[in-house]
Scaffold this active site. Structure first.
Site, short mmCIF file in Angstrom:
data_model
loop_
_atom_site.label_atom_id
_atom_site.label_comp_id
_atom_site.label_asym_id
_atom_site.label_seq_id
_atom_site.Cartn_x
_atom_site.Cartn_y
_atom_site.Cartn_z
N ASP A 31 8.24 -7.06 35.58
CA ASP A 31 9.37 -7.39 34.71
C ASP A 31 9.66 -8.88 34.77
O ASP A 31 10.08 -9.41 35.80
CB ASP A 31 10.60 -6.60 35.18
CG ASP A 31 11.77 -6.71 34.21
OD1 ASP A 31 11.65 -7.46 33.21
OD2 ASP A 31 12.80 -6.05 34.46
N GLU A 35 6.85 -6.19 31.23
CA GLU A 35 8.16 -6.01 30.59
C GLU A 35 8.82 -7.34 30.23
O GLU A 35 8.85 -8.25 31.05
CB GLU A 35 9.03 -5.21 31.57
CG GLU A 35 10.45 -4.93 31.09
CD GLU A 35 11.14 -3.90 31.99
OE1 GLU A 35 10.46 -3.00 32.53
OE2 GLU A 35 12.37 -4.01 32.17
N GLU A 55 15.43 -3.98 25.96
CA GLU A 55 16.73 -3.75 26.59
C GLU A 55 17.80 -4.69 26.05
O GLU A 55 18.99 -4.39 26.17
CB GLU A 55 16.61 -3.88 28.11
CG GLU A 55 16.28 -5.28 28.59
CD GLU A 55 16.10 -5.37 30.11
OE1 GLU A 55 15.04 -4.92 30.59
OE2 GLU A 55 17.00 -5.85 30.80
N HIS A 68 15.77 2.00 29.40
CA HIS A 68 16.27 1.03 30.36
C HIS A 68 17.51 1.63 31.02
O HIS A 68 18.39 2.13 30.33
CB HIS A 68 16.65 -0.26 29.64
CG HIS A 68 17.22 -1.32 30.54
ND1 HIS A 68 18.58 -1.55 30.64
CD2 HIS A 68 16.62 -2.18 31.39
CE1 HIS A 68 18.77 -2.53 31.51
NE2 HIS A 68 17.61 -2.94 31.97
#
Ligand code: CA
Length: 389
Positions: free
Chosen positions: A200, A226, A252, A302
């Site tokens: 991420d 991500e 997200e 998320h």
């Protein structure tokens, strides 16, 4: 039936240690709960995404802007309430904090609707496609320490997350592309032969830097990459998805069906990660889910925040159809933050006890089956932690 009260509770505490991701270091945990009361005595709970002072500002939107609009409305008219609020807020923000505020209100109305119908949220939506979901653990946060110290810690933490029973481990990056590749190698070796890992970036890269890290991730067999670049950079997402073998995930920071339509039509995501407590609540999440599936894009929600958010997500993951279906479908996963979170672990009168479930049930978490969300926050806990009084 009428809405008689709309109240925000903003909770906070100092974390035992400072944590970081690519954008900042932080040392406080915050949660923003929304409580809606009715003339029937039924109470609903929701949650708004947004930490720290964002939560306090969102409380202002919930209580000063949305509350006067919806007091006296029927709480079962979720979609009517949603559009009334959204249409009046449209000129002042179709994304961001107005939508985060509306999300908490909408989730509370779904909780009320489930309680009135005596049906769990997943049943109200259309039923459970599964009675439990696999959970993946995220940790491996950034700290103010050397790259070498990160490398050693990340290898151990990745192995530790799998030892806890989670089906996969997700790490942060953000020290710069060269250093980040070393962190990813550490995590790859920490999970080797036992489970998958995900990376991420919290949108810290330019497209060329994301290609540099992404090509290394292909070699390491990472599952997904991500938010590699800024959410506004639709071209970057599309180029990365077309050019890399590792799956690109994100979303997200996107809001409502119109924002999601753009990123889906742009074909930049292999995996969509909508945040129900930000994008507009459950009403809008269901529309976004339909849009994602209309584009044949799998969804892995998320998940962030307190036990209210986690519970809402458990129902949504239960109610999510498989895409495209089959005898061995790819299942949606529950995202689980392995760092200290009292608002998730201790908020409820009957805790979800997710870590215990994960350890005991091969990484799987059961779906609550009480009416509405099916959980009850502990009012003493709320009183003890509130910072908005
Ligand atoms: Ca993320």
């Amino acid at each position: 039936m009428k809405i008689t009260s709309v109240q925000s509770h903003v909770l906070g505490y100092e974390l035992p240690e400072e944590l970081g991701y690519s954008q900042q270091y932080y040392s406080r945990r915050t949660a923003h709960l929304v409580e809606i009361g009715t003339d029937d005595g039924v109470t609903g709970w929701g949650e708004c995404f947004g930490p720290g002072n964002i939560a306090l500002a969102n409380k202002g939107i919930v209580e000063k802007v949305i509350r006067p609009l919806i007091l006296g409305d029927d709480p079962l008219d979720r979609d009517v309430v949603w559009h009334k609020v959204y249409n009046l807020l449209r000129d002042h923000g179709q994304k961001g904090m107005p939508l985060q505020a509306l999300s908490g209100v909408d989730i509370a109305l779904w909780d009320i609707s489930g309680k009135v119908a005596s049906l769990p949220l997943h049943k109200l939506i259309g039923g459970a496609h599964r009675t439990s979901v696999p959970a993946y653990g995220y940790g491996m946060m950034l700290k103010r320490e050397s790259v070498d110290d990160h490398v050693a810690r990340f290898r151990d933490e990745a192995a530790g997350i799998l030892d806890m029973g989670f089906v996969a481990a997700k790490m942060k990056v953000g020290l710069g592309p060269e250093a980040d590749v070393k962190l990813c190698e550490a995590v790859a070796s920490g999970v080797e032969g036992r489970g998958r890992f995900m990376v991420d970036a919290n949108h810290c890269y330019t497209t060329p830097d994301a290609f540099h890290v992404g090509r290394a991730l292909e070699e390491m067999g990472a599952y997904w990459f991500e938010e590699p670049v800024a959410p506004e950079d639709l071209d970057g997402y599309r180029e990365l998805r077309a050019g890399l073998k590792v799956s690109i995930s994100g979303g997200e920071a996107e809001f409502n069906r119109w924002g999601w339509r753009q990123i889906l039509e742009n074909r930049g995501l292999d995996i969509a990660q909508p945040e129900v407590c930000a994008l507009g609540g459950i009403s809008e999440y269901l529309r976004v889910l339909a849009l994602c599936h209309a584009h044949h894009t799998p969804v892995v929600n998320h998940v962030w925040g307190s036990a209210i958010s986690v519970t809402a997500n458990l129902h949504l993951l239960a109610a999510m159809p498989t895409l495209p279906g089959g005898i061995a479908p790819r299942e949606p996963w529950l995202e689980f933050d392995t760092t200290h979170n009292a608002f998730r672990d201790d908020l409820l009168t009957e805790p979800l006890d997710i870590q215990r479930q994960v350890a005991a049930n091969g990484g799987r978490v059961g779906i609550p089956d009480g009416p509405g969300l099916g959980v009850e926050p502990d009012r003493d806990m709320i009183a003890r932690y509130r910072i908005d009084a």
